[in-house]
Write an enzyme that holds these catalytic residues in place. Structure first.
Site, PDB file in Angstrom:
ATOM      1  N   GLY A  53       0.834  -1.192   0.000  1.00 26.89           N
ATOM      2  CA  GLY A  53       0.000   0.000   0.000  1.00 26.89           C
ATOM      3  C   GLY A  53       0.865   1.236   0.000  1.00 26.89           C
ATOM      4  O   GLY A  53       2.068   1.167   0.285  1.00 26.89           O
ATOM      5  N   GLN A  58       3.220   9.790   1.222  1.00 28.09           N
ATOM      6  CA  GLN A  58       4.458   9.050   0.966  1.00 28.09           C
ATOM      7  C   GLN A  58       5.079   9.420  -0.380  1.00 28.09           C
ATOM      8  O   GLN A  58       6.201   9.021  -0.664  1.00 28.09           O
ATOM      9  CB  GLN A  58       4.215   7.550   1.060  1.00 28.09           C
ATOM     10  CG  GLN A  58       3.870   7.105   2.484  1.00 28.09           C
ATOM     11  CD  GLN A  58       3.737   5.615   2.584  1.00 28.09           C
ATOM     12  OE1 GLN A  58       2.674   5.063   2.312  1.00 28.09           O
ATOM     13  NE2 GLN A  58       4.824   4.949   2.961  1.00 28.09           N
ATOM     14  N   CYS A 104       7.373  -0.219   6.593  1.00 26.07           N
ATOM     15  CA  CYS A 104       6.841   0.976   5.939  1.00 26.07           C
ATOM     16  C   CYS A 104       7.802   1.404   4.849  1.00 26.07           C
ATOM     17  O   CYS A 104       9.016   1.486   5.083  1.00 26.07           O
ATOM     18  CB  CYS A 104       6.657   2.104   6.954  1.00 26.07           C
ATOM     19  SG  CYS A 104       5.942   3.606   6.249  1.00 26.07           S
ATOM     20  N   LEU A 105       7.271   1.673   3.663  1.00 21.16           N
ATOM     21  CA  LEU A 105       8.123   2.102   2.551  1.00 21.16           C
ATOM     22  C   LEU A 105       8.815   3.432   2.837  1.00 21.16           C
ATOM     23  O   LEU A 105       9.822   3.742   2.216  1.00 21.16           O
ATOM     24  CB  LEU A 105       7.297   2.201   1.267  1.00 21.16           C
ATOM     25  CG  LEU A 105       6.700   0.880   0.771  1.00 21.16           C
ATOM     26  CD1 LEU A 105       5.833   1.117  -0.457  1.00 21.16           C
ATOM     27  CD2 LEU A 105       7.784  -0.143   0.485  1.00 21.16           C
ATOM     28  N   HIS A 147      -2.911   0.647   8.440  1.00 18.49           N
ATOM     29  CA  HIS A 147      -1.609   1.301   8.247  1.00 18.49           C
ATOM     30  C   HIS A 147      -1.738   2.521   7.342  1.00 18.49           C
ATOM     31  O   HIS A 147      -1.233   3.603   7.652  1.00 18.49           O
ATOM     32  CB  HIS A 147      -0.643   0.269   7.652  1.00 18.49           C
ATOM     33  CG  HIS A 147       0.735   0.765   7.394  1.00 18.49           C
ATOM     34  ND1 HIS A 147       1.833   0.339   8.112  1.00 18.49           N
ATOM     35  CD2 HIS A 147       1.226   1.631   6.468  1.00 18.49           C
ATOM     36  CE1 HIS A 147       2.924   0.921   7.656  1.00 18.49           C
ATOM     37  NE2 HIS A 147       2.574   1.715   6.639  1.00 18.49           N
ATOM     38  N   GLU A 148      -2.434   2.350   6.211  1.00 20.44           N
ATOM     39  CA  GLU A 148      -2.549   3.447   5.250  1.00 20.44           C
ATOM     40  C   GLU A 148      -3.450   4.559   5.765  1.00 20.44           C
ATOM     41  O   GLU A 148      -3.155   5.743   5.572  1.00 20.44           O
ATOM     42  CB  GLU A 148      -3.043   2.933   3.899  1.00 20.44           C
ATOM     43  CG  GLU A 148      -2.160   1.882   3.257  1.00 20.44           C
ATOM     44  CD  GLU A 148      -0.687   2.249   3.149  1.00 20.44           C
ATOM     45  OE1 GLU A 148      -0.355   3.457   3.070  1.00 20.44           O
ATOM     46  OE2 GLU A 148       0.149   1.334   3.157  1.00 20.44           O
ATOM     47  N   HIS A 151      -1.506   6.769   8.037  1.00 22.09           N
ATOM     48  CA  HIS A 151      -0.667   7.742   7.325  1.00 22.09           C
ATOM     49  C   HIS A 151      -1.428   9.031   7.035  1.00 22.09           C
ATOM     50  O   HIS A 151      -0.874  10.133   7.157  1.00 22.09           O
ATOM     51  CB  HIS A 151      -0.177   7.154   6.001  1.00 22.09           C
ATOM     52  CG  HIS A 151       1.083   6.364   6.096  1.00 22.09           C
ATOM     53  ND1 HIS A 151       2.224   6.822   6.723  1.00 22.09           N
ATOM     54  CD2 HIS A 151       1.406   5.145   5.603  1.00 22.09           C
ATOM     55  CE1 HIS A 151       3.179   5.927   6.624  1.00 22.09           C
ATOM     56  NE2 HIS A 151       2.708   4.882   5.956  1.00 22.09           N
TER      57      HIS A 151
END
Length: 196
Positions: A53, A58, A104-105, A147-148, A151
Site C-alpha cells: 500500500g 508518501q 513501511c516504505l 496502516h494506510e 498515514h
C-alpha cells in the site's frame, strides 16, 4: 467499481521525519484528471518499491488518499484506491490482535512486531468520487487498511511502538539506509517488501 488508472510514473518515496508525514492531510475535493494521474503514479511507485500500500503523503502530496494491492485472509488479491477514508475497527472487547511484523516504505528496511486488530473496514470514495468499502478479515488487507489510514492522519506505525521497539526499528533501518538512494524507488538501486 471504477477502473483503476495505469501507466503512472515512479516517484521518490518521502521518508519519516518529513513534515507531510506527521500531520493530518487535507480531504480530497477534486476528482479530476490530476487526481487520476496521482493515483496512477502511486500505483507505479508502490509496485516499484514492492509494497502492499502507499499513502499520498508518501509521495509528498497533502491529500487523504491511499492505494493498495494485497491479499485478504483467504489469500484473495484485493486492490483499490480510497479517498477520505473512515476506518472502523471492532469494539475493544471483540478485538483479536494480530502481532505480525510491519514495515513501511517510508522507513525502508525497518520491521517490527506491531499489534493491530485482525479485522478492519474502510469506507470512502475512489478517484472518481464513487463510494467504496473494503473489509479486511485477516491477511495483509486488515493491517494494510489500518496502516494506510494512519498515514493520512499523520501517524506512522512507529508511533504505535514502545520507545524500546522504536529505537530498535530505527537502528535496523539505519544499518541499511545507504542501500536506498534519496529518490528510491525511482532510482531502483534497491527494493524492499513492506507495508505502505
Amino acid at each position: 467499481m471504477s477502473e483503476l488508472p495505469t501507466g503512472g510514473t515512479v516517484r521518490p518515496i518521502t521518508r519519516w521525519g518529513a513534515p507531510v508525514m506527521h500531520h493530518e492531510l487535507r480531504d480530497v475535493t477534486a476528482f479530476d484528471d490530476e487526481l487520476a494521474t496521482l493515483v496512477a503514479d502511486m500505483f507505479a511507485t508502490m509496485y516499484a518499491a514492492e509494497g502492499a500500500g502507499l499513502a499520498a503523503n508518501q509521495v509528498g502530496v497533502d491529500q487523504k488518499l491511499f492505494v493498495f494491492d494485497c491479499t485478504d485472509g483467504s489469500d484473495a488479491r484485493v486492490k483499490g484506491v480510497v479517498c477520505n477514508p473512515v476506518l472502523t475497527l471492532p469494539d475493544p472487547g471483540e478485538r483479536r490482535l494480530d502481532e505480525d511484523d510491519e514495515g513501511c516504505l517510508s522507513l525502508p528496511g525497518g520491521y517490527s512486531a506491531c499489534a493491530r486488530p485482525d479485522w478492519s473496514r474502510v469506507d470512502g470514495v475512489d478517484h472518481t468520487g464513487a463510494p467504496v468499502t473494503y473489509v479486511g478479515e485477516g491477511g495483509t488487507l486488515a493491517r494494510c487498511l489500518q496502516h494506510e489510514t494512519d498515514h493520512l492522519f499523520g501517524r506512522v506505525f512507529g508511533d504505535r511502538l514502545s520507545a524500546r521497539a522504536r529505537k530498535k526499528l530505527f537502528k535496523q533501518a539505519a544499518q541499511i539506509a545507504d542501500q536506498f538512494d534519496d529518490d528510491w524507488p525511482a532510482s531502483r538501486r534497491h527494493t524492499a517488501s513492506a507495508e505502505g
